[in-house]
Design a protein around this motif. Structure first.
Motif, PDB file in Angstrom:
ATOM      1  N   THR A 288       0.759  -0.967  -0.199  1.00  0.00           N
ATOM      2  CA  THR A 288       0.218  -0.116   0.105  1.00  0.00           C
ATOM      3  C   THR A 288       0.789   0.847   0.147  1.00  0.00           C
ATOM      4  OG1 THR A 288      -2.187  -1.188   1.375  1.00  0.00           O
ATOM      5  CG2 THR A 288      -1.739   0.969   1.102  1.00  0.00           C
ATOM      6  N   ARG A 289       1.797   0.887   1.059  1.00  0.00           N
ATOM      7  CA  ARG A 289       2.882   2.641   1.138  1.00  0.00           C
ATOM      8  C   ARG A 289       3.207   2.365  -0.382  1.00  0.00           C
ATOM      9  NH1 ARG A 289       0.535   2.447   5.163  1.00  0.00           N
ATOM     10  NH2 ARG A 289       1.447   3.468   7.403  1.00  0.00           N
ATOM     11  N   TYR A 290       4.162   1.733  -1.031  1.00  0.00           N
ATOM     12  CA  TYR A 290       4.660   1.704  -2.282  1.00  0.00           C
ATOM     13  C   TYR A 290       4.140   2.169  -3.586  1.00  0.00           C
ATOM     14  CZ  TYR A 290       7.273   0.737  -6.937  1.00  0.00           C
ATOM     15  OH  TYR A 290       8.158   0.643  -7.712  1.00  0.00           O
ATOM     16  N   ARG A 291       2.738   1.809  -3.375  1.00  0.00           N
ATOM     17  CA  ARG A 291       1.538   2.505  -3.968  1.00  0.00           C
ATOM     18  C   ARG A 291       1.043   3.516  -4.460  1.00  0.00           C
ATOM     19  NH1 ARG A 291      -2.483  -2.982  -4.037  1.00  0.00           N
ATOM     20  NH2 ARG A 291      -1.341  -4.035  -5.686  1.00  0.00           N
ATOM     21  N   TYR A 292       1.629   4.118  -2.985  1.00  0.00           N
ATOM     22  CA  TYR A 292       1.116   5.796  -2.733  1.00  0.00           C
ATOM     23  C   TYR A 292       2.366   6.281  -2.891  1.00  0.00           C
ATOM     24  CZ  TYR A 292      -3.974   4.590  -2.471  1.00  0.00           C
ATOM     25  OH  TYR A 292      -5.260   4.280  -2.395  1.00  0.00           O
ATOM     26  N   GLU A 293       3.152   5.728  -2.942  1.00  0.00           N
ATOM     27  CA  GLU A 293       4.802   6.640  -3.052  1.00  0.00           C
ATOM     28  C   GLU A 293       5.253   6.900  -1.383  1.00  0.00           C
ATOM     29  OE1 GLU A 293       4.626   9.242  -6.026  1.00  0.00           O
ATOM     30  OE2 GLU A 293       4.953   7.900  -7.852  1.00  0.00           O
ATOM     31  N   LYS A 294       4.680   6.515   0.033  1.00  0.00           N
ATOM     32  CA  LYS A 294       4.941   6.566   1.019  1.00  0.00           C
ATOM     33  C   LYS A 294       5.795   4.935   1.352  1.00  0.00           C
ATOM     34  CE  LYS A 294       0.458   9.202   1.438  1.00  0.00           C
ATOM     35  NZ  LYS A 294       0.065   9.465   2.150  1.00  0.00           N
TER      36      LYS A 294
ATOM     37  N   TYR B  78       8.730  -4.529  -5.121  1.00  0.00           N
ATOM     38  CA  TYR B  78       7.431  -4.288  -4.715  1.00  0.00           C
ATOM     39  C   TYR B  78       6.522  -5.900  -6.658  1.00  0.00           C
ATOM     40  CZ  TYR B  78       3.168  -2.862  -6.846  1.00  0.00           C
ATOM     41  OH  TYR B  78       1.439  -2.557  -7.214  1.00  0.00           O
TER      42      TYR B  78
END
Length: 686
Positions: A279-285, A311
């Protein structure tokens, strides 16, 4: 789902048009074909294991598990004292899963790679089943995930590249007729040795498949193993495994190393790392879940490559996950960028622009070339560089603001791109080594176009090898000068073996040879070329490093290290012994007069002469002429006592086993005796 059966009795299951082999039957068939007698050489008596573990004393337990406890100990086996881990299996466990016991033995004894665990043997006696492996003293990778100081960003990348290469080996190594799916990759099954090199272990759940079928999926009727937080969900849902199942688990380990936390934590809101990381990767967080101490070490480029790789490994679609042969070059690139960033940031004061070096060497004109080798060329030039003479004593000052000076330097231009690891290693090593008998690094150039250049202090008289290779030049060195050169080298070795300032680590040079001994003003000798150096912890009693990757120069290579991968300080002592013999004979170790008799060159030939009492036949003719005159002076050859002392220590250094060789302290003591004897007989002080 429809079942099929081929002429050989193999069962296939077709689902959505994809053929899956029945993995349990294939794996069982392959294991049943294994003759246990093939492993007889690994079988050891129970009494030996009991002795090694103090009768399975509780104080030696390092791991408790349902399958049985693991114990540490020391085992004397084949004349070697080995640190071991003994996995003692519970009877209830192996009664049902004996094939897993033999799978572990089969895999560990068959698969040979520097990043796989090493089997010592097994015990199958009196209802005891025990698997004995070499103990990797740092334990499992899972113990260090949250420590950004011990596991730096670059070190984490090095571990990942090594693991990826190990997986590539078990998945794809061509000479074998079978491929392996590990099925239990996690940070707990990755062990670390003293040098932080990873060793993938625990192959008891592995599946062996025919090499020709490595791209197929395999249906598992039995033993569907779920390592919570690591096991591929697709495998659990479909009961079908292939190499992409390992990629999922490897992706979890990548995210553990990236974020600095275990896959399963006590945080109930973010208990499982996989969904949080995705989730964090997809939202660049992703930076929100990375240890701050680790995050500040990361450069954007290596971070992006690494995070994307992790990922991709967790993709829900099996076909969309990368194979290990796609992952290896990605991780290698991330490591290259991280090393470059570290070199630029940590050693900013040593950076020298490529344009400055080109100007000094007239664009690497051969007129400036003073040497060459497999690495590239060395040039002599005048240029401005950082003045390190007083910098170590100045506190709280940015080194980039300190004075610079202009001098004659040696510029080593590295053409071999495979030497990048050694390039960075040499920068890091030489910036921590400050000694009169160690060459000084004055600067470097490391640019994106592949330029790898090291700038050293210039040794005015060149390499020792250039004198040994020329009888005319060698006669310029009298016996006292030769002894002083030997003492200089020995003092440099003592420093790197015992007193380096590299944290708690000490060094093994691994490539002592006459070409790496440089001679400056007044014939002062300095050790150079630390690209192959290895470190070991200062507090480690047994300083031997075991490796399958042998490095060094053949004629100078410790026979025991070459044969068994046992590397320690005594390996350097052997190489130094070869240099002593070169200085004694005035010829190179690889001179054809030696290699046509023995391909190992001077050492075995000289050793044979020494044992027969005919050593004077190969001693430098200039020394023999002077010795025969029985007139000794500082400019003439050795007296008998000085020569005898020198010969004794030289041949102790080139003893065939490490245990027979002296320490560097003893070598220095004996060389001083030889020098004192010479000067005393000449009525002169040394």
């Amino acid at each position: 789902m429809v079942d099929y059966q081929d002429a050989n009795g193999h069962i296939f299951l077709a689902e959505d048009g994809v053929v899956c082999y029945n993995a349990f039957l294939i794996n069982k068939q392959m294991m049943s074909s294994v003759n246990h007698d093939d492993f007889a050489h690994l079988k050891m008596p129970l009494v030996n294991v009991l002795s090694a573990t103090s009768n399975f004393d509780d104080k030696n337990v390092i791991q408790k598990a349902d399958i049985g406890n693991a114990y540490i100990g020391q085992l004397l086996w084949s004349g070697e004292l080995i640190k071991i881990k003994a996995q003692r299996l519970n009877k209830e466990w192996y009664d049902e899963k004996e094939e897993d016991f033999w799978m572990e033995i089969s895999m560990l004894s068959t698969l040979k790679h520097k990043n796989l665990a090493s089997i010592v043997g097994f015990c199958d006696e009196n209802d005891e089943k025990i698997i004995i492996t070499r103990r990797e003293t740092r334990g499992s990778l899972s113990n260090y995930l949250s420590d950004p100081m011990l596991l730096t960003w670059v070190r984490r990348l090095e571990i990942c590249v090594a693991l990826a290469n190990a997986l590539s080996y078990i998945h794809y190594d061509e000479p074998r007729d079978f491929s392996v799916i590990h099925r239990d990759i996690c940070s707990a099954t990755v062990l670390l040795n003293d040098n932080w090199e990873p060793k993938l272990s625990d192959f008891r759940l592995s599946m062996t498949i025919k090499a020709s079928q490595r791209h197929h999926s395999f249906h598992v009727d039995h033993k569907v193993w779920n390592r919570v937080g690591y096991t591929d969900p697709t495998y659990l849902d479909t009961r079908s495994a292939n190499h992409k199942s390992d990629m999922y688990s490897f992706g979890i380990v990548l995210f553990e190393l990236l974020c600095g936390r275990k896959s399963v934590s006590d945080d109930q809101d973010n208990k499982y790392l996989a969904p949080v990381a995705i989730t964090r990767y997809r939202y660049e967080k992703l930076n929100q879940i990375i240890d701050p101490g680790l995050l500040k070490q990361m450069d954007p480029q290596s971070f992006d490559i690494f995070a994307k790789t992790a990922y991709d490994c967790l993709n829900d679609e099996l076909s969309q996950r990368p194979n290990i042969d796609e992952i290896v070059p990605r991780l290698e690139k991330a490591l290259e960028l991280a090393r470059q960033n570290r070199a630029e940031n940590n050693f900013e004061h040593l950076k020298i622009g490529l344009d400055v070096i080109k100007e000094a060497t007239e664009n690497f004109n051969d007129a400036h070339c003073i040497g060459s080798g497999g690495f590239g060329k060395v040039y002599k030039a005048d240029l401005e560089h950082f003045d390190s003479s007083n910098s170590s004593s100045i506190e709280g000052v940015n080194k980039c603001d300190l004075p610079r000076k202009r001098s004659t330097v040696a510029i080593k231009r590295i053409h071999n791109q495979e030497g990048e690891e050694g390039f960075i290693s040499e920068i890091e090593t030489l910036t921590t080594c400050k000694h009169d008998n160690i060459i000084s690094l004055l600067g470097f150039c490391y640019e994106g176009n592949g330029a790898m250049i090291l700038v050293y202090e210039h040794a005015s008289k060149g390499s020792l090898e250039s004198y040994l290779g020329s009888s005319d030049r060698m006669t310029n060195l009298n016996w006292v000068q030769r002894l002083n050169i030997c003492l200089d080298i020995a003092r440099g070795l003592k420093y790197i073996h015992n007193n380096t300032n590299h944290g708690k680590q000490k060094m093994i040079h691994r490539d002592i040879k006459s070409d790496n001994i440089l001679l400056g003003d007044n014939w002062k000798a300095k050790i150079a070329d630390f690209g192959l150096s290895k470190f070991h912890p200062a507090d480690q009693v047994a300083s031997t490093i075991y490796t399958n990757r042998i490095a060094g120069t053949y004629m100078y290579l410790d026979p025991e290290y070459e044969k068994d991968g046992r590397l320690n300080k005594k390996s350097d002592i052997y190489s130094f012994g070869v240099v002593l013999l070169e200085i004694l004979t005035g010829s190179l170790a690889y001179d054809s007069v030696y290699t046509k008799v023995n391909d190992k060159g001077i050492a075995p030939i000289a050793r044979d002469h020494f044992e027969k009492g005919t050593i004077m036949e190969i001693v430098d003719h200039k020394i023999k002429e002077e010795t025969d005159e029985h007139v000794f002076s500082l400019s003439k050859g050795p007296n008998k006592e000085s020569l005898d002392i020198f010969l004794d220590i030289a041949f102790r250094c080139v003893a065939e086993t490490q245990a027979q060789r002296p320490t560097i302290e003893v070598v220095i003591q004996e060389l001083k005796k030889a020098l004192n004897s010479q000067c005393r007989k000449c009525n002169n002080k040394p």
